[in-house]
Enzyme design. Structure first.
Site, PDB file in Angstrom:
ATOM      1  N   SER A 220      36.112   3.213  -0.396  1.00 57.70           N
ATOM      2  CA  SER A 220      34.713   3.628  -0.409  1.00 57.70           C
ATOM      3  C   SER A 220      34.478   4.816   0.522  1.00 57.70           C
ATOM      4  O   SER A 220      35.020   5.891   0.310  1.00 57.70           O
ATOM      5  CB  SER A 220      33.813   2.441  -0.059  1.00 57.70           C
TER       6      SER A 220
ATOM      7  N   ASP B  51      33.428   6.872  -3.690  1.00 56.73           N
ATOM      8  CA  ASP B  51      33.646   6.088  -4.910  1.00 56.73           C
ATOM      9  C   ASP B  51      32.360   5.912  -5.708  1.00 56.73           C
ATOM     10  O   ASP B  51      32.326   5.169  -6.685  1.00 56.73           O
ATOM     11  CB  ASP B  51      34.291   4.733  -4.611  1.00 56.73           C
TER      12      ASP B  51
ATOM     13  N   ASP C 156      29.509   4.468  -5.407  1.00 54.84           N
ATOM     14  CA  ASP C 156      28.691   3.271  -5.553  1.00 54.84           C
ATOM     15  C   ASP C 156      27.458   3.333  -4.651  1.00 54.84           C
ATOM     16  O   ASP C 156      26.557   2.498  -4.789  1.00 54.84           O
ATOM     17  CB  ASP C 156      29.497   1.989  -5.313  1.00 54.84           C
TER      18      ASP C 156
END
Length: 559
Positions: free
Chosen positions: A154, A310, A312
């Site tokens: 992440s 990433d 998100d």
């Protein structure tokens, strides 16, 4: 000295056993170099063998290095073998779908996971290229997979990587279909990983089936359907993926939804595992969005958006003449309130949820508008299970820039659909001659200024975090901002969290689940009098500044 020599001999023996089982020649060479440096390299060797990585808030996560306390091919092989064994023991039928980002080692770790799965007789489906985490979460549901693995760290520093596990409907149930694992699955998988024998005996098959771009196209189509197809689309957006994997998918989703393709920061547009233009690849970190702000200013953008590597998470930056740069990043709680309010105005009914560390504004909004509300522990694995299924979840968010605007699409935080929904709201307000900041002022006038901030203490030694938590438990503040602490909640043993409340403030203290940090989440609610929102904001800002100093003192930290 004899004890030190004994410890060193034991470490040397552990390292030799590891070398005998490590399937990666490069990491074997790396570990041999550490052994050659003994005794001077003793502390480094001890750290590498301090213990195995264990499943935490987001699965495995750690530095890329040889040894059990790092991310490497041996650790991934063991994790994959344990996961596949657990799936079989639980009677989970169906394929394992695997995604990966562009970090160092990600593709190799994904392919090894596929080889372990096929070696055990289970179909493995690999995403076609480095892609955002929400695409993997979507794929688990879309392909009716038994489980999913996402190889990513992440927004962690470049030297890290990680391994997140999702379950499909067969083992995760309806609430957990396509969501990250929760107890007892995490403990079961962890036990299965520890039961894996020598890695040389783990059978390896082919690297699975590589999926086509039709899966990505399906995600993009579904993402575009999250917003109203008839709404305004006149909006200029500046964007950065922060050297991550979000750009191609986000720009495709914007085009599919009828928006102009955002302008992308040129030297942050392509995936780069070194993240060369930022100190930390996290939009929340100081300086991370400087290039985005510069692009927004030169191109006349209405808003600016950043994804983490990433994709998100979603950060939103808006014009603000009161700041030195002329732009201000909205806090996660502000974006969460804006998105929730927007969905409510669109008539979206159902459960709205956030976490114990987020602002209390969403609770107030739901109470005033007669909508169900729930609060969970931190992490989207809990948010998407909010309410236990009594009411359908329609929106969830956490203050760390994570938003789930369409749980039926992705049961995890999704920076792509969040960005689209922010754009929909901003375009609608622009058509009325207003801005996101104007909508925030409306909410403040109705519910009061809910000012949130954070005291974050990054450490090198995790024992410092334990010491600070012990200190605040042993000497819990009796007052905050001159008001008596009326409620103290200690969530041990279920969670290492302390919550302090007064009639004027709330503080939540906890270790980070993904980084070596202690975090204190601060909130002050200030009523708006005579319609003067700016004055209420100034009072709230001053109060939070004072609160931060008080909590730093309570933790024994020099802020």
């Amino acid at each position: 000295m004899a004890a030190d020599t004994t410890d060193l001999d034991e470490l040397r023996e552990q390292a030799r056993r590891w070398l005998d089982d490590d399937p990666d020649p490069a990491s074997r060479d790396e570990l041999r170099a550490v052994l050659d440096g003994l005794p001077g390299s003793g502390p480094e060797l001890a750290d590498r063998f301090a213990g195995p990585l264990t499943f935490g808030t987001a699965g495995l996560r750690g530095p890329l290095r040889a040894g059990p306390n790092g991310m490497n091919l041996a650790v991934v092989t063991q994790a994959a073998a344990g996961l596949v064994a657990w799936l079989a023991a639980e009677g989970g039928e169906g394929p394992l779908v695997i995604g990966y980002d562009a970090r160092h080692g990600s593709r190799a770790f994904a392919e090894r996971t596929a080889q372990v799965a096929t070696g055990a007789g289970r179909p493995a489906l690999l995403l076609p290229r480095p892609l955002p985490t929400p695409v993997l979460a979507y794929a688990v549901r879309h392909l009716d997979a038994v489980a999913g693995v996402m190889v990513t760290a992440s927004h962690n520093p470049p030297q890290d990587n990680g391994y997140k596990v999702y379950l499909g409907a067969r083992l995760g149930g309806e609430l957990g279909a396509g969501a990250q694992i929760v107890p007892p699955a995490d403990a079961g998988i962890e036990a299965a990983i520890r039961a894996v024998g020598p890695l040389a005996r783990v059978p390896l098959g082919p690297a699975g089936e590589v999926l086509g771009d039709d899966l990505v196209a399906a995600y993009v189509r579904r993402a575009a359907e999250v917003i109203d197809p008839t709404g305004p689309r006149d909006l200029k957006v500046a964007y950065t993926p922060l050297h991550g994997v979000g750009a191609a998918v986000l720009t495709a989703a914007f085009a599919q939804a009828g928006f102009a393709v955002p302008g992308v920061v040129p030297d942050q547009a392509e995936p780069d595992p070194a993240f060369p233009t930022v100190n930390f690849p996290n939009p929340e970190e100081p300086g991370a969005v400087d290039k985005l702000v510069a692009l927004a200013g030169t191109t006349g953008a209405d808003i600016a958006i950043a994804n983490d590597p990433d994709a998100d998470r979603c950060a939103v930056v808006v014009p603000d003449e009161a700041t030195a740069r002329g732009w201000r990043m909205l806090r996660g709680d502000e974006v969460g309130a804006l998105l929730a309010d927007h969905l409510m105005r669109r008539g979206v009914t159902g459960l709205y949820a956030t976490t114990i560390v987020s602002s209390s504004l969403l609770r107030a909004m739901c109470a005033a508008r007669g909508l169900p509300y729930d609060e969970t522990l931190t992490g989207f694995k809990w948010i998407v299970r909010a309410g236990g299924g009594a009411e359908p979840l329609v929106f969830g968010y956490e203050e760390a820039l994570g938003y789930c605007v369409a749980p039926e699409h992705v049961r995890d935080k999704d920076g792509i659909t969040a960005a689209l929904t922010v754009a929909e709201l901003a375009a609608g307000l622009k058509a009325e001659g207003r801005t996101l900041a104007d909508r925030l002022d409306e909410l403040a006038a109705e519910f009061g200024v809910h000012h949130t901030d954070q005291l974050s203490v990054r450490v090198e030694d995790l024992r410092v975090i334990a010491e600070m938590m012990a200190r605040v438990r042993a000497a819990t503040p009796r007052t905050l901002l001159g008001h008596p602490v009326g409620e103290v909640s200690d969530l041990l043993p279920g969670a290492d969290v302390m919550i302090l409340r007064t009639d004027a403030a709330r503080v939540v203290i906890r270790p980070s689940g993904t980084e070596p940090k202690l975090k204190a989440y601060l909130e002050v609610v200030e009523a708006v009098t005579d319609g003067d929102v700016p004055a209420a904001r100034r009072r709230a800002q001053a109060a939070v500044t004072a609160l931060r100093a008080e909590i730093a003192t309570a933790l024994g930290h020099q802020a």
